[in-house]
Design a protein around this motif. Structure first.
Motif, PDB file in Angstrom:
ATOM      1  N   LYS A 381       0.818  -1.230  -0.045  1.00  0.00           N
ATOM      2  CA  LYS A 381      -0.042   0.040   0.108  1.00  0.00           C
ATOM      3  C   LYS A 381       0.835   1.188   0.041  1.00  0.00           C
ATOM      4  N   PHE A 382       0.394   2.187  -0.800  1.00  0.00           N
ATOM      5  CA  PHE A 382       1.009   3.477  -0.724  1.00  0.00           C
ATOM      6  C   PHE A 382       0.069   4.463  -0.853  1.00  0.00           C
ATOM      7  N   GLY A 383      -0.308   4.907   0.549  1.00  0.00           N
ATOM      8  CA  GLY A 383      -1.576   5.890   0.594  1.00  0.00           C
ATOM      9  C   GLY A 383      -2.713   5.371   0.081  1.00  0.00           C
ATOM     10  N   ASN A 384      -3.418   5.977  -0.650  1.00  0.00           N
ATOM     11  CA  ASN A 384      -4.612   5.456  -1.218  1.00  0.00           C
ATOM     12  C   ASN A 384      -4.559   4.484  -2.444  1.00  0.00           C
ATOM     13  N   SER A 385      -3.417   4.126  -2.843  1.00  0.00           N
ATOM     14  CA  SER A 385      -2.993   3.117  -4.094  1.00  0.00           C
ATOM     15  C   SER A 385      -2.479   2.041  -3.561  1.00  0.00           C
ATOM     16  N   ASP A 386      -2.341   1.085  -4.424  1.00  0.00           N
ATOM     17  CA  ASP A 386      -1.634  -0.152  -3.968  1.00  0.00           C
ATOM     18  C   ASP A 386      -1.119  -0.988  -5.093  1.00  0.00           C
ATOM     19  N   LEU A 387      -0.044  -1.901  -4.912  1.00  0.00           N
ATOM     20  CA  LEU A 387       0.760  -2.345  -5.972  1.00  0.00           C
ATOM     21  C   LEU A 387       0.441  -3.912  -5.579  1.00  0.00           C
ATOM     22  N   ASN A 388      -0.141  -4.869  -6.605  1.00  0.00           N
ATOM     23  CA  ASN A 388      -0.368  -6.119  -6.363  1.00  0.00           C
ATOM     24  C   ASN A 388       0.499  -7.033  -7.320  1.00  0.00           C
ATOM     25  N   ILE A 389       1.171  -8.031  -6.641  1.00  0.00           N
ATOM     26  CA  ILE A 389       2.220  -8.962  -7.353  1.00  0.00           C
ATOM     27  C   ILE A 389       1.916 -10.210  -7.069  1.00  0.00           C
ATOM     28  N   LEU A 390       1.739 -10.975  -8.022  1.00  0.00           N
ATOM     29  CA  LEU A 390       1.524 -12.270  -8.129  1.00  0.00           C
ATOM     30  C   LEU A 390       2.348 -13.260  -9.018  1.00  0.00           C
ATOM     31  N   LEU A 391       2.978 -14.234  -8.244  1.00  0.00           N
ATOM     32  CA  LEU A 391       4.021 -15.040  -8.913  1.00  0.00           C
ATOM     33  C   LEU A 391       3.527 -16.230  -8.717  1.00  0.00           C
ATOM     34  N   GLY A 392       3.833 -17.362  -9.591  1.00  0.00           N
ATOM     35  CA  GLY A 392       3.195 -18.785  -9.334  1.00  0.00           C
ATOM     36  C   GLY A 392       4.020 -19.702 -10.346  1.00  0.00           C
ATOM     37  N   GLY A 393       4.083 -20.822  -9.738  1.00  0.00           N
ATOM     38  CA  GLY A 393       4.610 -21.947 -10.869  1.00  0.00           C
ATOM     39  C   GLY A 393       3.814 -23.304 -10.542  1.00  0.00           C
ATOM     40  N   GLN A 394       3.532 -23.792 -11.734  1.00  0.00           N
ATOM     41  CA  GLN A 394       2.601 -25.117 -11.778  1.00  0.00           C
ATOM     42  C   GLN A 394       3.396 -26.252 -12.698  1.00  0.00           C
ATOM     43  N   GLN A 395       2.903 -27.588 -12.378  1.00  0.00           N
ATOM     44  CA  GLN A 395       3.104 -28.495 -13.080  1.00  0.00           C
ATOM     45  C   GLN A 395       1.962 -29.487 -13.174  1.00  0.00           C
ATOM     46  N   SER A 396       1.594 -29.674 -14.433  1.00  0.00           N
ATOM     47  CA  SER A 396       0.322 -30.651 -14.492  1.00  0.00           C
ATOM     48  C   SER A 396       1.102 -32.019 -15.424  1.00  0.00           C
ATOM     49  N   VAL A 397       0.815 -33.097 -14.737  1.00  0.00           N
ATOM     50  CA  VAL A 397       1.234 -34.476 -15.242  1.00  0.00           C
ATOM     51  C   VAL A 397       0.040 -35.424 -15.691  1.00  0.00           C
ATOM     52  N   ARG A 398       0.109 -35.733 -16.819  1.00  0.00           N
ATOM     53  CA  ARG A 398      -0.956 -36.603 -17.333  1.00  0.00           C
ATOM     54  C   ARG A 398      -0.538 -37.807 -17.875  1.00  0.00           C
ATOM     55  N   ARG A 399      -0.855 -39.124 -17.360  1.00  0.00           N
ATOM     56  CA  ARG A 399      -0.645 -40.349 -17.886  1.00  0.00           C
ATOM     57  C   ARG A 399      -1.826 -41.098 -18.215  1.00  0.00           C
ATOM     58  N   GLU A 400      -1.898 -41.762 -19.238  1.00  0.00           N
ATOM     59  CA  GLU A 400      -2.943 -42.635 -19.708  1.00  0.00           C
ATOM     60  C   GLU A 400      -2.355 -44.033 -19.797  1.00  0.00           C
ATOM     61  N   TYR A 401      -2.702 -44.961 -18.942  1.00  0.00           N
ATOM     62  CA  TYR A 401      -2.290 -46.295 -19.173  1.00  0.00           C
ATOM     63  C   TYR A 401      -3.352 -46.996 -19.936  1.00  0.00           C
ATOM     64  N   ASN A 402      -3.081 -47.292 -21.114  1.00  0.00           N
ATOM     65  CA  ASN A 402      -3.952 -47.883 -22.036  1.00  0.00           C
ATOM     66  C   ASN A 402      -3.448 -49.193 -22.805  1.00  0.00           C
ATOM     67  N   HIS A 403      -2.448 -49.923 -22.144  1.00  0.00           N
ATOM     68  CA  HIS A 403      -1.949 -51.097 -22.660  1.00  0.00           C
ATOM     69  C   HIS A 403      -2.460 -52.263 -21.905  1.00  0.00           C
ATOM     70  N   PRO A 404      -3.361 -53.111 -22.132  1.00  0.00           N
ATOM     71  CA  PRO A 404      -3.817 -53.949 -21.160  1.00  0.00           C
ATOM     72  C   PRO A 404      -2.713 -55.301 -20.786  1.00  0.00           C
TER      73      PRO A 404
END
Length: 438
Positions: A381-404
């Motif tokens: 916050k700076f008086g009546n104004s503000d600075l918003n910072i968002l930092l993030g990291g993600q990892q999505s893993v998808r495996r399909e087991y389709n060999h009977p």
């Protein structure tokens, strides 16, 4: 001698400034009766407490100065009082006006900054935790569909739902988790939103084009899922335990959450588990290949100071879902299963035994979805104004087991790594500024 006098003056000023840590206390009433559970917040310090059964509240170590103190509570009109604190103990009593029917518009964060619903130029619907719990569902998107008009979903099995807003979905609907873009193969319809439904306190749905604010993915709208944030007395540890059971697929879900507040710090942790066997419909009975098993873990830490706040959180999502292919025996119309890779003849597949239709075990043909998320969101916050910072990291893993014949070998293995950042500087609100032209 001059140096001694100057040094003494500095020491005296320092002692006086250290001694100006004062106490603010008072009594909250409504119609001259003590009122409990009223939130008392010193706005510029981000300090808050609640009135007790006698209506009393108390703040320690308040620096001397002028502050805006906000009193708010369910069933009462908010009241803001400006007060100057400059003594050892300052008393501030307040009598709130009871409000029986007309409640103030809810404050939402689905736009650039927190604003009242009536001031938002785009239609936004807010779904609270209580409304989610009242709608029986197996995932968060189903709860939103049942609670927000204009939102539908494409479902693939009981645990996979993709949101649609006014007929548009997939990459045209942006999903956010606590303001962070959800990145997890959202273009397909065979896996759902990787979020723990038990840990969401409310969902905000922006219905309509929002690409100017959020980018091209928000062509149809935005769904912002906001996790629980503790708000109770300092030094207390609170928890909740939720469990539910569904008869159709025998789903058993349980979730345990803990929250702790210590001075300016807020901590949360939650663990969730869900499991279900094949679901049932009137035509096919138990549908083979629709069982699932899901685990979730999340933790966060937040600090509130006079300069703003900073929150760091981590989440983990793990889901095993069977892959239904719908193959049936031509005579009995019972479900069959694939047992060969080469030479597989759908007409000669064996029938699935009844005992395997009603089991919680996951069959060899399934997909394994994992999602890791780590992020930090801060506001300065700076008086009546503000600075918003968002930092993030993600990892999505998808495996399909389709060999009977080789069930441990993934036929499809996709890994998606993303890094997100967002910086916003909000200027003061000039909506009430009047300009006179001469």
């Amino acid at each position: 001698m001059k140096a001694f006098i100057l040094l003494s003056t500095f020491l005296f000023i320092g002692l006086v400034s250290r001694g100006q840590q004062t106490v603010l206390q008072g009594l909250v009433t409504s119609q001259n009766s003590p009122t409990e559970n009223i939130t008392v917040k010193i706005l510029s310090l981000n300090k808050a407490t609640k009135s007790n059964q006698s209506g009393a509240y108390h703040f320690n170590d308040i620096p001397s100065g002028s502050y805006d103190v906000l009193f708010s509570g369910v069933g009462h009109q908010n009241k803001k009082i400006k007060i100057t604190v400059n003594n050892d103990t300052t008393f501030l009593n307040v009598d709130l006006i009871s409000m029986e029917a007309n409640l103030k518009d809810v404050v939402i964060t689905g736009v650039n900054r927190a604003t009242e619903l009536r001031k938002s130029p785009v239609p936004i619907a807010v779904l609270a935790k209580k409304a989610m719990d009242q709608n029986v569902n197996t995932n968060l998107i189903e709860a939103i569909v049942k609670g927000v008009p204009g939102v539908t979903a494409v479902t693939t099995g009981p645990n996979v739902s993709k949101p649609f807003i006014r007929g548009l979905g997939y990459n045209r609907v942006l999903t956010l988790y606590d303001g962070l873009r959800q990145e997890g193969q959202q273009w397909g319809d065979e896996h759902g939103i990787e979020v723990d439904e038990y840990g969401i306190a409310r969902a905000e749905v922006v219905k309509g084009p929002a690409s100017l604010t959020y980018g091209s993915d928000a062509l149809a709208g935005v769904i912002n899922m906001i996790p629980y944030s503790p708000n109770f007395a300092n030094g207390k540890l609170k928890g909740d335990f939720t469990t539910n059971y569904q008869t159709n697929n025998g789903m058993i879900g349980s979730s345990l959450g803990l929250a702790f507040i210590k001075n300016d710090w807020k901590f949360t942790v939650r663990g969730t588990g869900k499991t279900a066997h094949n679901y049932e419909n009137k035509i096919d009975g138990l549908v083979y290949g629709t069982a699932f098993r899901e685990y979730n873990f999340s933790a966060s830490a937040r600090v509130d100071k006079h300069w703003g706040f900073s929150k760091t959180a981590v989440t983990y999502y793990d889901n095993l879902m069977e892959i239904p292919d719908g193959s049936r025996d031509s005579l009995s119309r019972k479900f069959t299963r694939q047992i060969l890779d080469d030479g597989d003849d759908i007409k000669k597949r064996p029938i699935v035994p009844d005992n395997e239709l009603n089991t919680y075990g996951i069959n060899p043909l399934h997909q394994h979805i994992q999602h890791y998320r780590f992020y930090n969101t801060s506001q300065f916050k700076f008086g009546n104004s503000d600075l918003n910072i968002l930092l993030g990291g993600q990892q999505s893993v998808r495996r399909e087991y389709n060999h009977p014949t080789v069930p441990q070998q993934a036929g499809l293995y996709v890994v998606l790594n993303t890094f997100n950042y967002d910086l916003k500087y909000n200027l003061p609100d000039f909506s009430g500024l009047k300009v006179q032209l001469v």
